[in-house]
Design a protein around this motif. Structure first.
Motif, PDB file in Angstrom:
ATOM      1  N   LEU A  85       0.834  -1.198   0.000  1.00  0.00           N
ATOM      2  CA  LEU A  85       0.000   0.000   0.000  1.00  0.00           C
ATOM      3  C   LEU A  85       0.867   1.246   0.000  1.00  0.00           C
ATOM      4  N   CYS A  86       0.392   2.257  -0.690  1.00  0.00           N
ATOM      5  CA  CYS A  86       0.971   3.589  -0.600  1.00  0.00           C
ATOM      6  C   CYS A  86      -0.084   4.487   0.038  1.00  0.00           C
ATOM      7  N   MET A  87       0.252   5.086   1.171  1.00  0.00           N
ATOM      8  CA  MET A  87      -0.697   5.924   1.891  1.00  0.00           C
ATOM      9  C   MET A  87      -0.189   7.363   1.917  1.00  0.00           C
ATOM     10  N   ARG A  88      -1.082   8.294   1.671  1.00  0.00           N
ATOM     11  CA  ARG A  88      -0.673   9.695   1.715  1.00  0.00           C
ATOM     12  C   ARG A  88      -1.809  10.563   2.240  1.00  0.00           C
ATOM     13  N   TRP A  98      -6.666  10.651   4.924  1.00  0.00           N
ATOM     14  CA  TRP A  98      -5.609   9.879   4.271  1.00  0.00           C
ATOM     15  C   TRP A  98      -6.226   8.996   3.194  1.00  0.00           C
ATOM     16  N   GLU A  99      -5.455   8.773   2.138  1.00  0.00           N
ATOM     17  CA  GLU A  99      -5.863   7.884   1.056  1.00  0.00           C
ATOM     18  C   GLU A  99      -4.846   6.758   0.927  1.00  0.00           C
ATOM     19  N   THR A 106      -0.057   5.949  -6.862  1.00  0.00           N
ATOM     20  CA  THR A 106      -0.932   7.019  -6.355  1.00  0.00           C
ATOM     21  C   THR A 106      -1.944   7.404  -7.431  1.00  0.00           C
ATOM     22  N   LYS A 107      -2.182   6.494  -8.391  1.00  0.00           N
ATOM     23  CA  LYS A 107      -3.168   6.741  -9.429  1.00  0.00           C
ATOM     24  C   LYS A 107      -4.578   6.584  -8.868  1.00  0.00           C
ATOM     25  N   SER A 108      -5.497   7.378  -9.339  1.00  0.00           N
ATOM     26  CA  SER A 108      -6.876   7.309  -8.857  1.00  0.00           C
ATOM     27  C   SER A 108      -7.491   5.933  -9.106  1.00  0.00           C
TER      28      SER A 108
END
Length: 213
Positions: A85-88, A98-99, A106-108
């Motif tokens: 997972l990449c969380m930002r 956070w997403e 980080t693409k939609s």
């Protein structure tokens, strides 16, 4: 991608969890038994580094922070260093939000879920709502968390119900007391995605850090 190592099924635990698996990150992260994990934040040059281990002390998940990041980025890796997972953090948001994206993307199109505090002002308890990517209206949450992160006593629920799916609690050891480090345990109930819950714990830590800052 091979699943991280897990301990043998433990003795029966208090009732909780869900009957049918609801994978958020991947189906093989939904164990048919209770998963006990330990979370430890690593202190160094990079803020937001964590190690998550099983009951045998084996690393299941590692979380890497960033030296400098506009979006306060965190990368969740399996035991072999593969990105899960990449969380930002969203820079412009009415709530702390956070997403989480699949892999290191980080693409939609790779968005898996969004987590946000129910209110900016939460003086005593922390409450967080989680919405899956398919839930674009955000009218009803898919998961929620309630409790006191300061006391490391938080519970995770399925949707806006009282169905318990995981719990977090503080852990004490001679070493953590001596060094003043923070250890806490995570109990993930059967058929619940333990990587997903681990990611929520990391986000909770970041929300708590932002509040203190």
């Amino acid at each position: 991608m091979a699943a991280p190592p897990l301990p043998a099924p433990p003795p029966p635990e208090p009732s909780g969890g869900i009957v049918e698996p609801v994978p958020v990150v991947a189906p093989h992260f939904c164990a048919p038994y209770v998963v006990q994990l330990s979370v430890k934040e690593k202190y160094g040059l990079r803020q937001g580094d964590f190690t998550i281990t099983d009951t045998n002390g084996a690393v299941v998940i590692r979380v890497e922070g960033a030296f400098i990041s506009i979006h306060n980025r965190r990368l969740l890796l399996d035991a072999n260093g593969n990105p899960l997972l990449c969380m930002r953090e969203k820079v412009i948001s009415m709530h702390y939000t956070w997403e989480a994206y699949r892999g290191d993307s980080t693409k939609s199109s790779d968005l898996l879920f969004t987590a946000k505090k129910s209110s900016i002002i939460q003086p005593f308890e922390t409450e967080m709502y989680i919405y899956l990517a398919s839930n674009t209206s955000h009218e009803v949450c898919d998961f929620k968390m309630k409790g006191s992160f300061k006391e490391r006593a938080c519970s995770f629920y399925l949707g806006n119900t009282n169905t318990l799916i995981a719990q977090m609690h503080r852990q004490h050891s001679a070493m953590s007391t001596l060094l003043g480090t923070d250890h806490y345990g995570l109990t993930v109930f059967p058929n619940v995605d333990y990587v997903f819950i681990s990611a929520l714990v990391v986000i909770l830590q970041e929300l708590h850090t932002d509040k203190n800052d």
